[in-house]
Design an enzyme around this catalytic site. Structure first.
Site, PDB file in Angstrom:
ATOM      1  CG  ASP A  45      -2.139   0.912   1.012  1.00 49.21           C
ATOM      2  OD1 ASP A  45      -1.932   2.074   0.625  1.00 49.21           O
ATOM      3  OD2 ASP A  45      -3.267   0.466   1.234  1.00 49.21           O
ATOM      4  CB  SER A  87      -6.243   2.140   0.059  1.00 43.60           C
ATOM      5  OG  SER A  87      -4.975   2.722   0.203  1.00 43.60           O
ATOM      6  CB  THR A 141      -5.959  -3.021   0.864  1.00 38.25           C
ATOM      7  OG1 THR A 141      -5.494  -1.673   0.805  1.00 38.25           O
ATOM      8  CG2 THR A 141      -5.393  -3.808  -0.306  1.00 38.25           C
ATOM      9  CG  ASP A 263      -1.008   4.458   2.508  1.00 38.10           C
ATOM     10  OD1 ASP A 263      -0.677   5.164   1.537  1.00 38.10           O
ATOM     11  OD2 ASP A 263      -2.023   4.676   3.200  1.00 38.10           O
ATOM     12  CG  HIS A 306      -2.269   4.881  -3.559  1.00 35.32           C
ATOM     13  ND1 HIS A 306      -1.432   5.302  -2.554  1.00 35.32           N
ATOM     14  CD2 HIS A 306      -3.289   4.230  -2.942  1.00 35.32           C
ATOM     15  CE1 HIS A 306      -1.937   4.937  -1.391  1.00 35.32           C
ATOM     16  NE2 HIS A 306      -3.059   4.272  -1.590  1.00 35.32           N
TER      17      HIS A 306
END
Ligand code: MG
Ligand code: ZN
Length: 381
Positions: A45, A87, A141, A263, A306
């Site tokens: 992530d 996400s 996710t 992330d 991303h």
């Protein structure tokens, strides 16, 4: 003189070859099948090229898992109506092959209705399915592969959606969303009634690793520890779950693994935390790769949903190092690399939409995809 040049050339060749061997040699040489039976999709992530580069240098050139992949591509991560995805929309794109609005979990336009995920569909067709993550079960996710909610913050509803798909195994946090809820429901009791072995902690000892029953292993009540604080289960759990899923169904398996907190380290602009998460994910991907190399029927796909943090790798006063710098505390629109190994890995080279990962997985299995491509953002600038 040929005789003097040749030995030097041979020595040079051997030196280079030896240097590469630890990084590139498969665990056991196997012949790859024409098509995969199993798919392992690993998601870092917030992980795009700068994060992978940092992870590679932190681990050490020749030691990192990233250089072992021969097939690399890029996906365009944008959401249905925004250039920068979150996400939820990012994972829904992989799970359903549909671009959606940010925040939506397995719900897609035009009417924001539930889409059937690849995990749900393969489960229905007899594949064993699993998820191993370093966040809670209800986080965006993993949720996007099994739940259908308009808003990612509906964590209690997302937990209830785990009762609708007979997922074979889950390893991750979030136990409290199942048994410590405002509505007083105990979803763990419901799961047990359906035959699940439910356990808390990190040990696999009492779990049905022979494939006899489905299980949920909760590693935390809410979110698991960070790798910086000592969390270590992701690599080992990935290996154990691969073995378990392989025994669970002769048809094959679909496993989603997430390095969830890469992330979070990026949002926090915390380079030390990021380093620990990238090294943890490197070891996790290496475990999946080792399984695939010896198995021969497993397609491994590694990507991020991303970029996050606007990570820069700047010149450091110590010329052998780089200085991480953050341009943002949020996600960015940078393209995200995709690494693939195994039967049909070649499908994943090139530049394509994040939704294409869904279609390429079906293509690799030789089965028709349920979804058709939906509209995509017309980018400007
Ligand atoms: Mg995530
Ligand atoms: Zn984020």
């Amino acid at each position: 003189m040929q005789l003097r040049v040749l030995p030097l050339y041979v020595l040079f060749f051997l030196a280079c070859n030896t240097a590469n061997r630890t990084a590139s040699a498969p665990a056991v040489p196997v012949t790859l099948a024409d098509r995969p039976k199993n798919i392992i999709l690993l998601i870092g992530d917030g992980m795009a090229s700068p994060q992978v580069t940092a992870g590679l240098y932190w681990k050490g050139v020749g030691k990192s898992v990233w250089e072992r992949f021969r097939i690399v591509g890029f996906h365009k991560s944008h959401a249905h109506d925004e250039c920068v995805t979150d996400s939820a929309a990012g994972a829904t794109a992989f799970a359903c092959g549909q671009k959606t609005k940010n925040g939506a979990i397995g719900m897609v336009p035009p009417d924001y209705t539930p889409c059937r995920t690849i995990l749900e569909e393969l489960d229905a067709q007899g594949w064993a399915t699993g998820m191993v993550v370093s966040c809670s079960a209800t986080h965006a996710t993993p949720a996007s592969f099994i739940a259908h909610q308009d808003i990612r913050a509906f964590t209690e509803s997302i937990a209830e959606d785990y009762l609708s798909t007979p997922l074979d195994c889950f390893v991750g946090g979030g136990k409290g969303y199942f048994d410590d809820r405002p509505d007083k429901k105990n979803l763990l009791d419901s799961l047990r009634q359906r035959g699940y072995i439910v356990q808390s902690g990190l040990g696999f000892g009492r779990l049905p690793v022979n494939g006899a029953a489905p299980f949920m292993l909760f590693t935390a009540d809410r979110e698991p520890q960070s790798a910086l604080a000592g969390r270590r289960y992701l690599p080992e759990a990935t290996g154990k779950v691969c073995e378990y899923l392989q025994k669970r169904s002769p048809k094959g398996f679909f496993l989603m693994v997430e390095g969830s907190q890469i992330d979070w380290a990026l949002h926090a602009n915390d380079a030390l935390w990021l380093k620990s998460e990238m090294l943890d994910f490197d070891a996790t991907v290496a475990t999946a790769l080792r399984f695939a190399e010896t198995n021969g029927e497993t397609l491994v796909i590694v990507t991020g949903d991303h970029e996050c943090g606007g990570l820069g790798l700047n010149r450091d006063v110590n010329k052998n190092k780089f200085a991480p710098a953050f341009a943002a505390r949020l996600h960015s629109a940078a393209m995200v690399p995709v690494y693939a190994f195994g039967p049909k890995a070649e499908l994943f080279s090139g530049i394509y939409q994040n939704t294409d990962i869904y279609f390429k997985m079906w293509d690799a299995l030789g089965l028709p995809a349920l979804a058709t491509q939906n509209s995509t953002l017309k980018t400007q600038n």
